[in-house]
Design a protein around this motif. Structure first.
Motif, mmCIF file in Angstrom:
data_model
loop_
_atom_site.group_PDB
_atom_site.id
_atom_site.type_symbol
_atom_site.label_atom_id
_atom_site.label_comp_id
_atom_site.label_asym_id
_atom_site.label_seq_id
_atom_site.Cartn_x
_atom_site.Cartn_y
_atom_site.Cartn_z
ATOM 1 N N SER A 202 0.899 -1.336 0.019
ATOM 2 C CA SER A 202 -0.137 0.043 -0.002
ATOM 3 C C SER A 202 0.837 1.354 -0.082
ATOM 4 C CB SER A 202 -0.921 -0.043 1.214
ATOM 5 O OG SER A 202 -0.253 0.371 2.502
ATOM 6 N N THR A 203 2.367 1.334 0.374
ATOM 7 C CA THR A 203 2.929 2.470 0.243
ATOM 8 C C THR A 203 3.718 2.719 -1.080
ATOM 9 O OG1 THR A 203 5.149 1.201 0.919
ATOM 10 C CG2 THR A 203 3.656 1.928 2.614
ATOM 11 N N TYR A 204 3.352 1.548 -1.949
ATOM 12 C CA TYR A 204 4.160 2.051 -3.071
ATOM 13 C C TYR A 204 3.308 2.958 -4.140
ATOM 14 C CZ TYR A 204 6.149 -2.647 -2.153
ATOM 15 O OH TYR A 204 6.873 -3.812 -1.711
ATOM 16 N N ASN A 205 3.924 3.417 -4.958
ATOM 17 C CA ASN A 205 3.512 4.524 -5.952
ATOM 18 C C ASN A 205 1.893 3.921 -6.478
ATOM 19 O OD1 ASN A 205 2.869 6.466 -8.051
ATOM 20 N ND2 ASN A 205 4.894 6.496 -8.773
ATOM 21 N N PRO A 206 1.069 4.581 -6.438
ATOM 22 C CA PRO A 206 -0.492 4.181 -6.934
ATOM 23 C C PRO A 206 -0.455 3.944 -8.404
ATOM 24 C CG PRO A 206 -0.759 5.818 -5.285
ATOM 25 C CD PRO A 206 0.736 5.946 -5.459
ATOM 26 N N GLU A 207 0.448 5.117 -8.902
ATOM 27 C CA GLU A 207 0.316 5.060 -10.471
ATOM 28 C C GLU A 207 1.236 3.870 -10.922
ATOM 29 O OE1 GLU A 207 1.499 8.538 -12.354
ATOM 30 O OE2 GLU A 207 0.723 10.006 -10.800
ATOM 31 N N ALA A 208 2.275 3.629 -10.352
ATOM 32 C CA ALA A 208 3.105 2.185 -10.622
ATOM 33 C C ALA A 208 2.130 1.073 -10.473
ATOM 34 C CB ALA A 208 4.389 2.307 -9.908
ATOM 35 N N LEU A 209 1.685 0.984 -9.404
ATOM 36 C CA LEU A 209 0.753 -0.296 -9.159
ATOM 37 C C LEU A 209 -0.482 -0.399 -10.047
ATOM 38 C CD1 LEU A 209 0.208 -0.079 -5.374
ATOM 39 C CD2 LEU A 209 1.582 -1.827 -6.627
ATOM 40 N N ALA A 210 -1.126 0.612 -10.478
ATOM 41 C CA ALA A 210 -2.174 0.609 -11.422
ATOM 42 C C ALA A 210 -1.451 -0.010 -13.040
ATOM 43 C CB ALA A 210 -2.732 2.117 -11.707
ATOM 44 N N GLU A 211 -0.268 0.633 -13.261
ATOM 45 C CA GLU A 211 0.595 0.250 -14.511
ATOM 46 C C GLU A 211 0.737 -1.190 -14.453
ATOM 47 O OE1 GLU A 211 0.672 1.595 -17.248
ATOM 48 O OE2 GLU A 211 0.037 3.766 -16.638
ATOM 49 N N MET A 212 1.328 -1.708 -13.169
ATOM 50 C CA MET A 212 1.553 -3.189 -12.977
ATOM 51 C C MET A 212 0.334 -3.829 -13.264
ATOM 52 S SD MET A 212 4.936 -3.587 -12.923
ATOM 53 C CE MET A 212 4.881 -5.354 -12.459
ATOM 54 N N LYS A 213 -0.703 -3.759 -12.772
ATOM 55 C CA LYS A 213 -2.017 -4.257 -12.612
ATOM 56 C C LYS A 213 -2.251 -4.788 -14.100
ATOM 57 C CE LYS A 213 -5.866 -6.136 -11.024
ATOM 58 N NZ LYS A 213 -6.706 -5.901 -9.853
ATOM 59 N N GLN A 214 -2.179 -3.558 -14.994
ATOM 60 C CA GLN A 214 -2.451 -3.737 -16.242
ATOM 61 C C GLN A 214 -1.524 -4.826 -17.113
ATOM 62 O OE1 GLN A 214 -3.237 -0.535 -18.967
ATOM 63 N NE2 GLN A 214 -3.525 0.781 -17.280
ATOM 64 N N ILE A 215 -0.420 -4.993 -16.656
ATOM 65 C CA ILE A 215 0.780 -5.923 -17.339
ATOM 66 C C ILE A 215 0.367 -7.129 -16.608
ATOM 67 C CG2 ILE A 215 3.044 -6.556 -17.100
ATOM 68 C CD1 ILE A 215 3.945 -3.814 -17.176
ATOM 69 N N PHE A 216 0.055 -7.211 -15.211
ATOM 70 C CA PHE A 216 -0.543 -8.535 -14.729
ATOM 71 C C PHE A 216 -1.650 -9.427 -15.469
ATOM 72 C CE2 PHE A 216 0.758 -6.966 -10.192
ATOM 73 C CZ PHE A 216 1.962 -7.096 -10.353
ATOM 74 N N TRP A 217 -2.614 -8.389 -15.976
ATOM 75 C CA TRP A 217 -3.770 -8.823 -16.746
ATOM 76 C C TRP A 217 -3.540 -8.880 -18.053
ATOM 77 C CZ3 TRP A 217 -7.497 -11.709 -14.277
ATOM 78 C CH2 TRP A 217 -7.324 -11.687 -12.801
ATOM 79 N N GLU A 218 -2.394 -8.516 -18.673
ATOM 80 C CA GLU A 218 -2.299 -8.256 -20.287
ATOM 81 C C GLU A 218 -3.023 -9.575 -21.020
ATOM 82 O OE1 GLU A 218 1.695 -6.210 -21.779
ATOM 83 O OE2 GLU A 218 1.797 -8.316 -21.387
ATOM 84 N N GLY A 219 -3.573 -9.272 -21.990
ATOM 85 C CA GLY A 219 -4.117 -10.371 -22.824
ATOM 86 C C GLY A 219 -5.541 -10.722 -22.535
#
Length: 253
Positions: A202-219
């Motif tokens: 929860s302390t990580y950069n929210p924008e970075a987490l949101a971008e990573m979430k898109q990568i996790f669910w790619e395809g």
């Protein structure tokens, strides 16, 4: 409708905790699936929450999947499709959320419950959190949740679980195949480790987490259509004589 079934959301700092409950081993009637989807969607508008813990009440089952009572009450394919679309909506809501979802799987989980665990980005479990896909045993199949489960454990392990519909796979098996990230021998230890992890994330950069979430669910962009099509298959099969008789036999046990 189960009067005691509910969804509740608690927020502390940047962490939201969504808790679901129903008296029938935390199984899901359709209205509870709708409420869970709404709870997830509501968090998407939060500018503070970055991390979501998904859990259920009690110390017994994490989730027994679909409500058997409601499955038996389905009289037509449209109603069947609508019911199974409930699980599709929950999976897609988690998939499209910019928040990181952490599953707290404290006990056994079946069918749709396995789909919920697979939809989380990271899962903590106890060694009592065995899993089973029992759908073929009652004449349907894990169609809606398959993409989420296969994404986590692979098609080969999914095939094994689906065909061994009466067999529990252990929490260790689930961890070895990628469904669970961490497994602990007590709920107390699970909660300690989970909250330490969630606080850190929860302390990580929210924008970075949101971008990573898109990568996790790619395809997975096509899942809105795919899961609805799968719900239609389940909605048709739930009306079969095989399924009706199997559900009635199960309820009489």
């Amino acid at each position: 409708m189960e009067q005691n079934a509910y969804i509740k959301t608690d927020i502390a700092d940047k962490i939201a905790t969504i808790t679901f409950y129903s008296a029938a081993s935390n199984s899901f009637p359709s209205f509870l699936l709708e409420e869970l989807t709404t709870a997830i969607d509501n968090l998407n508008t939060s500018t503070t929450v970055t991390t979501v813990i998904l859990q259920s009440e009690g110390t017994g089952a994490f989730c027994a999947g679909a409500s058997f009572d409601e499955l038996l009450s389905i009289q037509d394919t449209a109603t069947g499709k609508k019911f199974f679309s409930g699980f599709a909506h929950v999976i897609n809501a988690i998939r499209k959320s910019p928040k990181i979802f952490i599953g707290r799987i404290h006990g056994k989980t079946v069918g749709g419950g396995v789909g919920l665990a697979a939809s989380c980005d990271y899962c903590f479990a106890t060694d009592k959190a065995a899993i089973k896909l029992s759908e073929l045993a009652i004449g349907i199949g894990p169609f809606v949740i398959e993409p989420a489960v296969s994404r986590k454990i692979g098609k080969t392990a999914f095939t094994s679980m689906s065909l061994a519909a009466h067999e529990w796979k252990t929490a260790t098996w689930a961890q070895q195949h990628g469904l669970y990230d961490e497994v602990y021998d007590t709920i107390e230890r699970l909660d300690l480790e989970l909250h330490t992890f969630a606080t850190r994330v929860s302390t990580y950069n929210p924008e970075a987490l949101a971008e990573m979430k898109q990568i996790f669910w790619e395809g997975t962009a096509h899942w809105d259509t795919l899961l609805t099509e799968r719900a239609e298959i389940s909605g048709r099969l739930v009306l079969s004589d095989f399924t009706v008789q199997a559900l009635q036999a199960f309820k009489q046990k």
